[in-house]
Structure formats: C-alpha cells, structure tokens
Design a protein around this motif. Structure first.
Motif, short mmCIF file in Angstrom:
data_model
loop_
_atom_site.label_atom_id
_atom_site.label_comp_id
_atom_site.label_asym_id
_atom_site.label_seq_id
_atom_site.Cartn_x
_atom_site.Cartn_y
_atom_site.Cartn_z
N HIS A 13 0.83 -1.20 0.00
CA HIS A 13 0.00 0.00 0.00
C HIS A 13 0.86 1.26 0.00
O HIS A 13 1.95 1.28 0.59
N ALA A 16 -0.12 7.24 -1.48
CA ALA A 16 -1.48 7.51 -1.93
C ALA A 16 -1.51 8.53 -3.06
O ALA A 16 -0.69 9.44 -3.13
N LYS A 47 -6.53 0.46 0.07
CA LYS A 47 -6.64 1.17 1.35
C LYS A 47 -7.03 2.61 1.04
O LYS A 47 -6.32 3.33 0.34
N TYR A 134 -1.90 4.75 2.66
CA TYR A 134 -3.10 4.53 1.84
C TYR A 134 -2.74 4.49 0.36
O TYR A 134 -1.71 4.98 -0.07
#
Length: 271
Positions: A13, A16, A47, A134
């Motif tokens: 993950h 982001a 996520k 995320y």
C-alpha cells in the motif's frame, strides 16, 4: 460501454494518490460519490482514506461516524499544533476504509486560516504523515470555492467533478474548471482534472441525455463512461449511515459505483 477489468490485487500500500471531489454547486452527488466510490475501491482491496472537508460533516455521517460526538476532528488537525494525524483518523465498518472526520467546527477554519502563513497548504501538511499508509485519499470538499476548497485542491494530485445531469450544474462546471486552472498555475502545478462523473442520470428523460452529450462535446474523454443513475437507494443508504455497496450490495447503484471504481483504476486515477 467498455467492460473495465477488475483491478489486480496489490502487493503493498501507498504512496497515496490524493483526489479532491469538488463542485461549488450543492446537491450534485458529491458526497454520495465520495462515500460510495471509496467503499467500492476498498472492496477491491485498496486502502482508502476519506477526508471530510465539509463543515456539514455529511461524509462522516454517511460512513457511520457521529461527528458531533467526536472530540477531535480535521479542524483540530489544521488549527492546533502537536496533533498526530493518525490520532484523528477513525476506522469505518467497511474494511480498508477510514475517515478523517469533520463537523461544524470546520466552518471557523475558513476565517482563522486567513491570517496563517501558507494558509492554502494547511491540509497538505496535515496529510503528509499518512500518505504512505493509503492507496487513495479522497477529499470531500464543501460546495463553494472558498479557502477550504482551495486547500483541498492544493493538497491533491487530481480532481473528480461530479456533474448532476441538469443544465444549471453544467454551467457551474465551467467556473470550477477556471478555478482549478488558477490553482494549477499559482499553487499546485501537479493538479489535473481526472474525470467528470455524470450523476443523477435519468435515462427516461431527454434532458439527462442532452446534458451528458453536451458534457462530452465540451470535455471529451474527461467525462466517464460510467453514469450514476438517480435512485432512492442512495438516500436510503445515507440514512442507514453506510455505503450502498454494503447497504444494498446487489442493487444497480452499487454496481454503478463498482464500475466507476474499475474505470478510474483503468484511467490511472487510483492504484
């Protein structure tokens, strides 16, 4: 329509991609899209963090977070020093989906930020510590073009614009596109319009069809193939304080947001 493939599983993950959902006109399905698109991506193993950046706290409520009962919100994160972003984030009932909640206190930030140094990048600084946690961070902006919305745009890599299928909403998008261009020019060169999402579509009316046609003439491929149809199930899910993907998982509305999630992954908007 293109049959977009189910996204491949991720081996890890982050970092982001930060995406603002923005429209200065209210009632266009912005928060509905934020909540349900986030839940659909979470279903696909991403996520996701939803940043509720609207003093009405609708995204928080839609994800089952009683924002009025929370002692610490995104307002405190912006206006007070020494607060860890992870301490403000609240997990939801949906696996892989968290929320940074807001309530009416956030309305005061618009005034208080005016006197701050680098006031346009306050949210960007607040999100920096959790970007690696995320795959996608969605910022649900308030329906205005004020300082809070500018903060959301400065913090973001891209913008998703929900467009209600009515002509007044179409006219407002042109003003929003101008604002995005100014932010891109003066504050955030990386910012781009990722997609325009037709919402509240009613295929029984010529009006809805004409709005989508006009949007595609004006914005071309930026308009998504996926259309979000008008249905009473969306407000029902909001009252139940959960995304439609869990409230009515087999409903056409849930399928539409899953299709939108697949399309946006294919477009590179999300991992």
């Amino acid at each position: 329509m293109t049959d977009f493939p189910v996204p491949s599983p991720l081996t890890g993950h982050g970092p982001a991609r930060i995406v603002a959902l923005c429209n200065q006109k209210g009632g266009v399905g912005k928060t509905t899209t934020t909540v349900n698109l986030a839940a659909a991506l979470a279903e696909y193993g991403r996520k996701v963090l939803v940043v509720d950046f609207d003093p009405q706290g609708a995204a928080s409520a839609g994800l089952g977070i009683p924002s009025r009962e929370i002692d610490i919100t995104v307002y405190d994160l912006l206006m007070k020093s020494g607060i860890d972003t992870r301490d403000v984030i609240v997990p939801t009932k949906v696996e892989n989906l968290d929320v940074l909640p807001a309530n009416i206190d956030l309305s005061a930030a618009e005034v208080q930020l005016v006197g701050e140094v680098a006031r346009e990048s306050a949210l960007q600084r607040a999100l920096r510590p959790v970007e690696d946690d995320y795959d996608v961070i969605f910022i649900d902006c308030q329906p205005s073009l004020g300082l809070l919305t500018v903060n959301g745009l400065v913090a973001s890599h891209g913008v998703l614009i929900p467009l209600a299928c009515e002509f007044f909403a179409m006219r407002g998008v042109a003003l929003l596109v101008d604002t995005i261009a100014k932010v891109q020019d003066r504050l955030n060169p990386r910012l781009s319009i990722d997609a325009i999402i037709p919402t509240m579509f009613d295929g029984r009316t010529l009006h809805s069809l004409e709005v989508v046609e006009r949007a595609r003439e004006r914005f071309g491929d930026q308009v998504t193939e996926t259309l979000i149809h008008r249905t009473v199930k969306f407000p029902d899910a909001t009252v139940a304080a959960e995304p439609i993907t869990s409230y009515a998982p087999k409903h056409a509305g849930a399928d539409a947001y899953r299709a939108l999630a697949r399309e946006l992954v294919a477009r590179g908007v999300a991992a």
